[in-house]
Motif scaffolding. Sequence first.
Motif, PDB file in Angstrom:
ATOM      1  N   LEU A 205       3.109  -3.375  -2.375  1.00  0.00           N
ATOM      2  CA  LEU A 205       1.663  -3.479  -2.175  1.00  0.00           C
ATOM      3  C   LEU A 205       1.108  -4.674  -2.940  1.00  0.00           C
ATOM      4  O   LEU A 205       0.272  -5.438  -2.425  1.00  0.00           O
ATOM      5  CB  LEU A 205       1.014  -2.163  -2.628  1.00  0.00           C
ATOM      6  CG  LEU A 205      -0.506  -2.059  -2.682  1.00  0.00           C
ATOM      7  CD1 LEU A 205      -1.156  -2.435  -1.366  1.00  0.00           C
ATOM      8  CD2 LEU A 205      -0.932  -0.648  -3.089  1.00  0.00           C
ATOM      9  N   LEU A 206       1.592  -4.879  -4.154  1.00  0.00           N
ATOM     10  CA  LEU A 206       1.125  -6.021  -4.964  1.00  0.00           C
ATOM     11  C   LEU A 206       1.442  -7.345  -4.277  1.00  0.00           C
ATOM     12  O   LEU A 206       0.624  -8.264  -4.264  1.00  0.00           O
ATOM     13  CB  LEU A 206       1.770  -5.983  -6.355  1.00  0.00           C
ATOM     14  CG  LEU A 206       1.260  -4.885  -7.297  1.00  0.00           C
ATOM     15  CD1 LEU A 206       2.117  -4.824  -8.564  1.00  0.00           C
ATOM     16  CD2 LEU A 206      -0.200  -5.108  -7.652  1.00  0.00           C
ATOM     17  N   LYS A 207       2.627  -7.428  -3.687  1.00  0.00           N
ATOM     18  CA  LYS A 207       2.981  -8.668  -2.974  1.00  0.00           C
ATOM     19  C   LYS A 207       1.991  -8.925  -1.847  1.00  0.00           C
ATOM     20  O   LYS A 207       1.528 -10.043  -1.657  1.00  0.00           O
ATOM     21  CB  LYS A 207       4.399  -8.561  -2.379  1.00  0.00           C
ATOM     22  CG  LYS A 207       5.517  -8.717  -3.395  1.00  0.00           C
ATOM     23  CD  LYS A 207       6.883  -8.621  -2.694  1.00  0.00           C
ATOM     24  CE  LYS A 207       7.969  -8.223  -3.654  1.00  0.00           C
ATOM     25  NZ  LYS A 207       9.204  -7.784  -2.971  1.00  0.00           N
ATOM     26  N   LEU A 208       1.680  -7.876  -1.076  1.00  0.00           N
ATOM     27  CA  LEU A 208       0.732  -8.030   0.031  1.00  0.00           C
ATOM     28  C   LEU A 208      -0.656  -8.437  -0.468  1.00  0.00           C
ATOM     29  O   LEU A 208      -1.414  -9.077   0.242  1.00  0.00           O
ATOM     30  CB  LEU A 208       0.629  -6.721   0.829  1.00  0.00           C
ATOM     31  CG  LEU A 208       1.910  -6.264   1.529  1.00  0.00           C
ATOM     32  CD1 LEU A 208       1.697  -4.905   2.186  1.00  0.00           C
ATOM     33  CD2 LEU A 208       2.364  -7.275   2.568  1.00  0.00           C
ATOM     34  N   MET A 209      -0.970  -8.057  -1.698  1.00  0.00           N
ATOM     35  CA  MET A 209      -2.272  -8.388  -2.280  1.00  0.00           C
ATOM     36  C   MET A 209      -2.296  -9.787  -2.856  1.00  0.00           C
ATOM     37  O   MET A 209      -3.350 -10.250  -3.311  1.00  0.00           O
ATOM     38  CB  MET A 209      -2.590  -7.397  -3.405  1.00  0.00           C
ATOM     39  CG  MET A 209      -3.028  -6.040  -2.939  1.00  0.00           C
ATOM     40  SD  MET A 209      -2.893  -4.787  -4.259  1.00  0.00           S
ATOM     41  CE  MET A 209      -3.693  -5.633  -5.605  1.00  0.00           C
ATOM     42  N   GLY A 210      -1.144 -10.437  -2.898  1.00  0.00           N
ATOM     43  CA  GLY A 210      -1.108 -11.789  -3.452  1.00  0.00           C
ATOM     44  C   GLY A 210      -0.757 -11.845  -4.921  1.00  0.00           C
ATOM     45  O   GLY A 210      -1.038 -12.827  -5.602  1.00  0.00           O
ATOM     46  N   CYS A 211      -0.140 -10.781  -5.424  1.00  0.00           N
ATOM     47  CA  CYS A 211       0.292 -10.756  -6.825  1.00  0.00           C
ATOM     48  C   CYS A 211       1.810 -10.873  -6.903  1.00  0.00           C
ATOM     49  O   CYS A 211       2.517 -10.661  -5.924  1.00  0.00           O
ATOM     50  CB  CYS A 211      -0.125  -9.449  -7.499  1.00  0.00           C
ATOM     51  SG  CYS A 211      -1.908  -9.193  -7.513  1.00  0.00           S
ATOM     52  N   GLU A 212       2.288 -11.176  -8.102  1.00  0.00           N
ATOM     53  CA  GLU A 212       3.729 -11.230  -8.322  1.00  0.00           C
ATOM     54  C   GLU A 212       4.105 -10.045  -9.198  1.00  0.00           C
ATOM     55  O   GLU A 212       3.803 -10.038 -10.397  1.00  0.00           O
ATOM     56  CB  GLU A 212       4.078 -12.548  -9.025  1.00  0.00           C
ATOM     57  CG  GLU A 212       5.557 -12.735  -9.256  1.00  0.00           C
ATOM     58  CD  GLU A 212       5.845 -13.864 -10.242  1.00  0.00           C
ATOM     59  OE1 GLU A 212       5.098 -14.863 -10.252  1.00  0.00           O
ATOM     60  OE2 GLU A 212       6.805 -13.716 -11.021  1.00  0.00           O
TER      61      GLU A 212
ATOM     62  N   ALA B  29      12.949  -5.159   1.373  1.00  0.00           N
ATOM     63  CA  ALA B  29      12.881  -4.554   2.711  1.00  0.00           C
ATOM     64  C   ALA B  29      11.473  -4.515   3.296  1.00  0.00           C
ATOM     65  O   ALA B  29      11.281  -4.070   4.426  1.00  0.00           O
ATOM     66  CB  ALA B  29      13.472  -3.146   2.667  1.00  0.00           C
ATOM     67  N   LEU B  30      10.482  -5.020   2.564  1.00  0.00           N
ATOM     68  CA  LEU B  30       9.105  -4.991   3.069  1.00  0.00           C
ATOM     69  C   LEU B  30       9.011  -5.745   4.393  1.00  0.00           C
ATOM     70  O   LEU B  30       9.507  -6.869   4.516  1.00  0.00           O
ATOM     71  CB  LEU B  30       8.156  -5.628   2.035  1.00  0.00           C
ATOM     72  CG  LEU B  30       6.655  -5.573   2.358  1.00  0.00           C
ATOM     73  CD1 LEU B  30       6.154  -4.135   2.403  1.00  0.00           C
ATOM     74  CD2 LEU B  30       5.843  -6.361   1.331  1.00  0.00           C
ATOM     75  N   LEU B 148       8.881  -1.409   8.132  1.00  0.00           N
ATOM     76  CA  LEU B 148       8.763  -0.835   6.799  1.00  0.00           C
ATOM     77  C   LEU B 148       7.596  -1.435   6.018  1.00  0.00           C
ATOM     78  O   LEU B 148       7.654  -2.572   5.563  1.00  0.00           O
ATOM     79  CB  LEU B 148      10.068  -1.027   6.021  1.00  0.00           C
ATOM     80  CG  LEU B 148      11.291  -0.319   6.625  1.00  0.00           C
ATOM     81  CD1 LEU B 148      12.570  -0.716   5.889  1.00  0.00           C
ATOM     82  CD2 LEU B 148      11.109   1.195   6.601  1.00  0.00           C
ATOM     83  N   GLY B 149       6.540  -0.677   5.887  1.00  0.00           N
ATOM     84  CA  GLY B 149       5.424  -1.048   5.016  1.00  0.00           C
ATOM     85  C   GLY B 149       5.655  -0.431   3.642  1.00  0.00           C
ATOM     86  O   GLY B 149       6.681   0.223   3.401  1.00  0.00           O
TER      87      GLY B 149
END
Lengths: 394, 394
Positions: A205-212, B29-30, B148-149
């Motif tokens: 979820l963090l990756k999708l939000m633009g975080c590392e 796997a995202l 896969l989300g």
Amino acid sequence: MKSYDENLKILKSITPKWELSERVALTNALNRVLADNIIAQVPYPAYPTSAMDGYAIKFDNQNSKIKVINITPAGDDSNISINDGQCVKTLTGALVCDGADTIVPIENVKFDGEHIEIIKKATKGFAIRDVGESYKAQELLLKSRTKLGYCELALLSELGYSYVNVLVAPRVALLSTGSEVLDIGQTKENKSQIYSSNSISISSLLKLMGCEPIIMPIIKDDKKSIQNAVQNAINQADFLITTGGVSVGDFDFMRDIARESQIIIDGASIKPGRHIKVAKINNKFIFALPGFAYSAIVTCVLFFREFINHSFELNLTHQSKAILKEDYIKKSPFEEFSAATLSNDNGVLKISTESKKSGSSAIIGNLAGGAVLLRCPSNKTKLNAGEVVEYIKI
Amino acid sequence: MKSYDENLKILKSITPKWELSERVALTNALNRVLADNIIAQVPYPAYPTSAMDGYAIKFDNQNSKIKVINITPAGDDSNISINDGQCVKTLTGALVCDGADTIVPIENVKFDGEHIEIIKKATKGFAIRDVGESYKAQELLLKSRTKLGYCELALLSELGYSYVNVLVAPRVALLSTGSEVLDIGQTKENKSQIYSSNSISISSLLKLMGCEPIIMPIIKDDKKSIQNAVQNAINQADFLITTGGVSVGDFDFMRDIARESQIIIDGASIKPGRHIKVAKINNKFIFALPGFAYSAIVTCVLFFREFINHSFELNLTHQSKAILKEDYIKKSPFEEFSAATLSNDNGVLKISTESKKSGSSAIIGNLAGGAVLLRCPSNKTKLNAGEVVEYIKI
């Protein structure tokens, strides 16, 4: 306990703006957040250009035979011009010769090897891309803080960018706590143990939000381990997220390692996530989320995602509205955020919780398969079928 | 020329199923596509578990003082059992001791150091997660071909997966052709040149679709360069996409390098994208898309994305419906796919093309900022405000 909206207002009021930017190649810029306004320097197209394969003519010449004096393929910049009775074969994307004001598509003429005869007339200006059709000089094309999808990247490439300034991804340390929590790949040794799912779900979820995300080792529920882990995280990360572990949530022990600490959110009258806490410790924000996978995801979405979006100054909302399909009975005195599914009924968004399992806030399967969160305010005991309701995208 | 739907039907009828799978760590796997069904081996929870911090009691004992005989933190698997008049302090996520059937939350009791007195009674079974509450043994939890989300990854972690089988990402070679096309970072040498945006936009779109793009060098519009590039691409990639370049679209020259070739789609009565071609050359599918950035994206979405989704057997659709906000006048005799914006008006999806620039199919800015494609059938000249219309997500 404060409501979700009250807490969010407080949180946003002290959210620091995230200003750090870096330069990345366009090939690595997908889903990154633009750090500058993008303004066109020159109009595009910069010269009249053909939108089709055809013949560049003078509009008034369409009744007579016209001599083909040249051909302009795309990429050619010879300075050709035509007089009455002349035309230039002009391919898609090629510059339109001087003197021409209309393109007649190739399929609408008869060509005898030297002249064309127009069998289907074009309107004036047909298939000519005028100077600035796509954009004028000095036009603001993308606002700073735009999330870069593939269409925004297309625009940047067209403008000639090969690198672009984007926000640095904040490093977010993820600390899963709980003596019952096994790390991924570990073997179960007793029947009380469960696998950590928060490190994978929240980091994704963090990756999708633009975080590392920085996934820290799982922490057992003892003061010393937690202190060491928090100290380690504070040293390397910009923000901290913990999941599970009441002792972390309490923050009591934090005083030993923190020169200064400030509680910002101390619980919320919501379900799930009543025990959420947010604090600032040595100037780092720490979000203490519940341990159950479902509750951790919901509170991360409700609090940390909003915090990051506000910090990034993103102009996007995850709240939306739909029509409730069947009655929803609230189970708690709190504001509830329940897994639900959306469907599109001839343009009307319908929301339903019917396919979801009922039980505790630990049923992560309820969030799989494209769920959203139906919002039921604390002052209601029931939402009625047909009512317009709010939901949160996850 | 065939319609979009006719072409799509033909394309799908010969789309090969993509079966190649590989094993990746959950952390990688995202957005990948699951290659197997995921079935629960054991119920979860496997034992009755506490959903709250509280006291595990016998429901019938609530009227009298109850002695606290032990404490079960999460992660503890001591086999404790209680008799009448006894209880065990049981923390969130901990196993519920034998003999108990209800958890009384910590805030609903008075504790004198030895006994609790219940000040707010619990209902029978309160806060106990029954065996199998999340899922039963043998329950199908995720179907093969699920994307896969982060919520699906949470479920996989909970099940104890550290690696998962996903579809291999097909390698898709991207050949941008056009003598006017400059590579990213190249310097303009004449006024007819433009920057390639297709390599960036289409490669980013391919990543989102679950493919691995291979960006080939820009190809000039001559037969030898194109032949070499196509041969090179056929050797290394699973699928080929070309943008621009009528000669590639014609496929005529292909016969020199192809032992066998088959035209599958030879134009479509749509705008943009009338000249789209799809062929099979030496058993490799090649999609020849138009060169303009806007048209390339639209046709990639309309044809290649559908092809890949069908090949992956993904159970998802990009078509949906909305209510048209104002009249839409069709400009061509073809089916049109026009950039539009969606808004949510109290649960009703409204679609509008009003904020979009009009002009040729080259205005890429029309797709930025979260656009969708309004679909206007070829047999209509107009869509009316208030009408239910179809749109395509991009």
